[in-house]
Scaffold this active site. Structure first.
Site, PDB file in Angstrom:
ATOM      1  N   ASP A  36      -0.843   5.865   0.694  1.00 46.25           N
ATOM      2  CA  ASP A  36      -0.619   4.330   1.214  1.00 46.25           C
ATOM      3  C   ASP A  36       0.037   4.144   2.459  1.00 46.25           C
ATOM      4  O   ASP A  36       0.669   5.094   3.003  1.00 46.25           O
ATOM      5  CB  ASP A  36      -0.216   3.543  -0.117  1.00 46.25           C
ATOM      6  CG  ASP A  36      -0.780   2.202  -0.086  1.00 46.25           C
ATOM      7  OD1 ASP A  36      -0.624   1.369   0.990  1.00 46.25           O
ATOM      8  OD2 ASP A  36      -1.210   1.730  -1.110  1.00 46.25           O
TER       9      ASP A  36
ATOM     10  N   HIS B 184      -4.331   0.281   4.227  1.00 48.14           N
ATOM     11  CA  HIS B 184      -3.302   0.797   3.598  1.00 48.14           C
ATOM     12  C   HIS B 184      -3.368   2.227   4.058  1.00 48.14           C
ATOM     13  O   HIS B 184      -3.324   3.285   3.295  1.00 48.14           O
ATOM     14  CB  HIS B 184      -3.674   0.809   2.097  1.00 48.14           C
ATOM     15  CG  HIS B 184      -3.200  -0.613   1.319  1.00 48.14           C
ATOM     16  ND1 HIS B 184      -2.083  -1.017   1.074  1.00 48.14           N
ATOM     17  CD2 HIS B 184      -4.145  -1.618   1.177  1.00 48.14           C
ATOM     18  CE1 HIS B 184      -2.109  -2.008   0.535  1.00 48.14           C
ATOM     19  NE2 HIS B 184      -3.469  -2.386   0.436  1.00 48.14           N
TER      20      HIS B 184
ATOM     21  N   GLU C 263      -7.903  -4.912   0.488  1.00 43.59           N
ATOM     22  CA  GLU C 263      -6.784  -5.470   1.484  1.00 43.59           C
ATOM     23  C   GLU C 263      -7.008  -4.964   3.041  1.00 43.59           C
ATOM     24  O   GLU C 263      -6.057  -4.179   3.558  1.00 43.59           O
ATOM     25  CB  GLU C 263      -5.320  -5.395   0.989  1.00 43.59           C
ATOM     26  CG  GLU C 263      -5.423  -6.100  -0.425  1.00 43.59           C
ATOM     27  CD  GLU C 263      -3.782  -6.015  -0.928  1.00 43.59           C
ATOM     28  OE1 GLU C 263      -3.543  -7.096  -1.395  1.00 43.59           O
ATOM     29  OE2 GLU C 263      -3.124  -5.084  -0.570  1.00 43.59           O
TER      30      GLU C 263
HETATM   31  C1  TNX Z   1      -2.076  -5.263  -4.317  1.00 43.09           C
HETATM   32  S1  TNX Z   1      -4.067  -3.910  -6.334  1.00 43.09           S
HETATM   33  C2  TNX Z   1      -2.536  -3.962  -4.046  1.00 43.09           C
HETATM   34  C3  TNX Z   1      -1.380  -3.103  -3.970  1.00 43.09           C
HETATM   35  C4  TNX Z   1       0.091  -3.601  -4.414  1.00 43.09           C
HETATM   36  C5  TNX Z   1      -0.289  -4.499  -5.536  1.00 43.09           C
HETATM   37  C6  TNX Z   1       1.248  -4.894  -5.859  1.00 43.09           C
HETATM   38  C7  TNX Z   1      -4.482  -3.411  -5.090  1.00 43.09           C
HETATM   39  C8  TNX Z   1      -5.983  -2.791  -5.105  1.00 43.09           C
HETATM   40  N1  TNX Z   1      -3.753  -3.429  -3.796  1.00 43.09           N
HETATM   41  O1  TNX Z   1      -1.400  -2.110  -2.630  1.00 43.09           O
HETATM   42  O2  TNX Z   1       0.884  -2.651  -4.730  1.00 43.09           O
HETATM   43  O3  TNX Z   1      -1.042  -5.392  -5.151  1.00 43.09           O
HETATM   44  O4  TNX Z   1       0.977  -5.664  -6.982  1.00 43.09           O
END
Ligand code: TNX
Length: 610
Positions: free
Chosen positions: A178, A249, A312
């Protein structure tokens, strides 16, 4: 005596997850000091070795041998050819003459042994007669761990896998990369770990803080260590799904190899939580890099899947990139979602060439993903769930319902967490959509606010036990009250094993009726009752069997020095008077629960009717 026997016969052992079919059988098997375990085949010998360890932990000597003339007390065989048991089920019979455990597979035997171990726990020398025919409801019974935001050493990861397997979870989703750190040695690209596995500091403070601790930190697993974890998990019938995050990420990749970004850089491994706007550029160089990484990943992890992230993805860097603009024209990609779709399909082709099926977060659906991809649904919005279900197999990991980074109670009394409220009960009440496309469920443990192993166990348990049950037990058998009864012995076992789980706060009942805490009150650990008469009897109970309850009646926070609770408290109130009972549960090692409060009020005196 007769009465006692009848009670013993009726009491079923406290097993989590609850077996599909479990009935009491006559008699009991008295465990001898030296237990012989007969194993009919290699798979049975493997499962028997776990059982032998458990028996030794219960003060017995145990040896595993072949099934010969003299009948051994406990017999295991993985040759049942029984269609009721499937690939992971087992049949277990305990009676006066011994124990038989049958399955079609080694996995089934392993799960039968887990059930038996839980029965041993409460047995005190004799296993009550029982007949169990069991198999899981869901094929994907997952647990995730983020080792990027905070790195956890191999010993902790193995413990995490071991505990998951004890509750019949079978999939470990290892979030290895990440923005905040790349944790997997890749021989072709050493800077992924030596640069991407390091950061100059770590966010200090709660969500949204812009401060860091300024302390450089590195951490990664060597390929030898990974092979060790893979073998450790395989013995416990746990498949590891490695996650390599892309295209978002992934700023730690760019810190190590800036040529895979769209811009000039420089880039740095992220120190704050949240998402970097710098992402991988969809160039041929990047796909060559991904191919090389996936070839090493595929060689390390024998399971059928590789998780390629996909969540994301900020599009800022792509929007600013002439390369991406040209790519969109050439490939007829009308939107940036379509660019992500292109990226995902290219990566899927590479993964397939390395023998793996991809898993991706639900954002991959928008870019038109192939039907072979598995979608990990983390958004709870029904339209997102439905969109994923149209063409793809899915794993349900709804946020925050199955998110183990959320608070488990009133934040005022909890260690810092990311937000939200996800109790064991929240987890237990979750039901995935029905249908053959739903492979199963998974709990996710992101570690932005989980800096230590102690905190990890606190966040995992008891929620993981609730997850294990909804993953394994058929929905018609799920019963939250019954689960709450079985939770006590399960937590006692974790306590003996030195796992610092979150201790549930004491539960109130007033004048005989258990008080339920509606969600709102649960957040505040507070319930209120209006008393009609002159007084009320308040009873308290704890979940962990050997916990001591300490209470106060003056509204102050109870401590280890507050009076211990022994019998129901009679609280007398004058008209209009109020009182508060506050209570904590304290374990033998001094660890304590969050407080629970019960506000009592007596209505003001009413005039008697004329
Ligand atoms: C969203 S859940 C993210 C993570 C974070 C998390 C914190 C997801 C697929 N992505 O990168 O750690 O929220 O709850």
């Amino acid at each position: 005596m007769l009465f006692l026997a009848a009670v013993l016969a009726l009491a079923l052992p406290a097993v989590i997850p609850l077996p599909r079919e479990m009935t009491a059988a006559p008699g009991a098997f008295v465990l001898p000091a030296a237990v012989r375990i007969g194993a009919r085949d290699p798979a049975a010998r493997e499962a028997a070795s776990f059982l032998a360890d458990a028996l030794r932990a219960h003060g017995r000597t145990a040896d595993v041998g072949a099934v010969r003339g003299a009948s051994p007390a406990i017999r295991l065989a993985a040759q049942a050819h029984d269609p009721r048991l499937g690939d992971e089920g087992y049949a277990l019979d305990v009676g006066p003459s011994g124990v038989t455990l049958d399955a079609n597979t080694g996995a089934g035997l392993f799960y039968g042994v887990q059930t038996l171990e839980q029965m041993l726990d409460g047995a005190g020398g004799a296993l009550a007669g029982v007949h169990v025919v069991d198999r899981p409801e869901h094929a994907w019974r997952g647990l995730h761990l983020d080792v990027s935001r905070h790195f956890f050493p191999v010993a902790v990861v193995e413990r995490y896998v071991d505990l998951a397997a004890r509750y019949k979870l079978n999939t470990f989703h290892w979030h290895l990369t990440d923005d905040q750190g790349w944790r997997l040695e890749i021989r072709r690209y050493p800077r992924l770990t030596t640069v991407g596995g390091c950061r100059a500091g770590t966010q200090a403070g709660g969500p949204g803080s812009q401060r860091t601790d300024g302390r450089p930190v590195c951490g990664w697993y060597t390929q030898d260590q990974v092979r060790e974890v893979v073998a450790y998990a395989a013995r416990r019938h746990v498949t590891i799904v490695p996650e390599i995050e892309m295209p978002g990420h992934a700023v730690e990749v760019l810190a190590a190899y800036p040529q895979f970004g769209c811009g000039p850089g420089p880039y740095a491994t992220r120190e704050l939580w949240g998402v970097s706007s710098e992402i991988l550029c969809p160039t041929e160089a990047t796909f060559g890099f991904v191919d090389a990484v996936l070839s090493e990943v595929a060689a390390l992890f024998p399971g059928p899947y590789v998780h390629i992230g996909g969540d994301e993805v900020p599009t800022t860097a792509w929007r600013a990139s002439p390369f991406v603009t040209a790519l969109m024209q050439r490939e007829h990609l009308p939107t940036y979602e379509a660019v992500q779709g292109y990226f995902t399909r290219r990566v899927e082709t590479l993964a397939r060439a390395h023998g793996k099926r991809i898993v991706g977060w639900d954002e991959i659906v928008a870019g038109a993903v192939t039907p072979e991809a598995i979608v990990m649904v983390w958004h709870e919005a029904p339209e997102i769930v439905h969109a994923a279900l149209v063409h793809n197999d899915v794993v349900m990991t709804p946020d925050p319902t199955l998110y183990f980074d959320a608070y488990q109670g009133n934040p005022a009394y909890e260690p810092l967490a990311i937000g939200g409220l996800t109790t064991a009960r929240t987890v237990y009440d979750y039901r995935p959509p029905a249908g053959t496309h739903v492979l199963g469920v998974q709990g996710n443990l992101w570690t932005e606010f989980v800096p230590t192993p102690e905190q990890l166990w606190y966040m995992a348990f008891p929620r993981e036990l609730a997850l294990a049950e909804i993953a394994w037990t058929p929905p018609a058998r799920l019963d939250a009250d019954d689960f709450a009864q079985r939770l006590g012995p399960a937590l006692a076992r974790l306590e003996r094993d030195g796992v610092p789980f979150r201790i549930p706060a004491p539960v109130f009942s007033a004048s005989g009726a258990a008080l339920t805490f509606p969600a709102q009150q649960l957040v505040r650990n507070r319930a209120a009752v209006t008393v009609d008469g002159a007084g009320i009897d308040v009873a308290l109970s704890e979940t962990v069997p050997d916990a001591t309850i300490r209470y106060t009646l003056d509204g102050s926070l109870p401590s280890a020095a507050s009076p211990p609770y022994a019998a129901p408290l009679h609280v007398a109130l004058a008209p209009g008077e109020r009182a508060t009972v506050a209570a904590i549960a304290v374990l033998a090692d001094g660890r304590r629960s969050a407080p629970a409060f019960l506000d009592l009020g007596r209505s003001a005196a009413r005039r008697s009717p004329r």
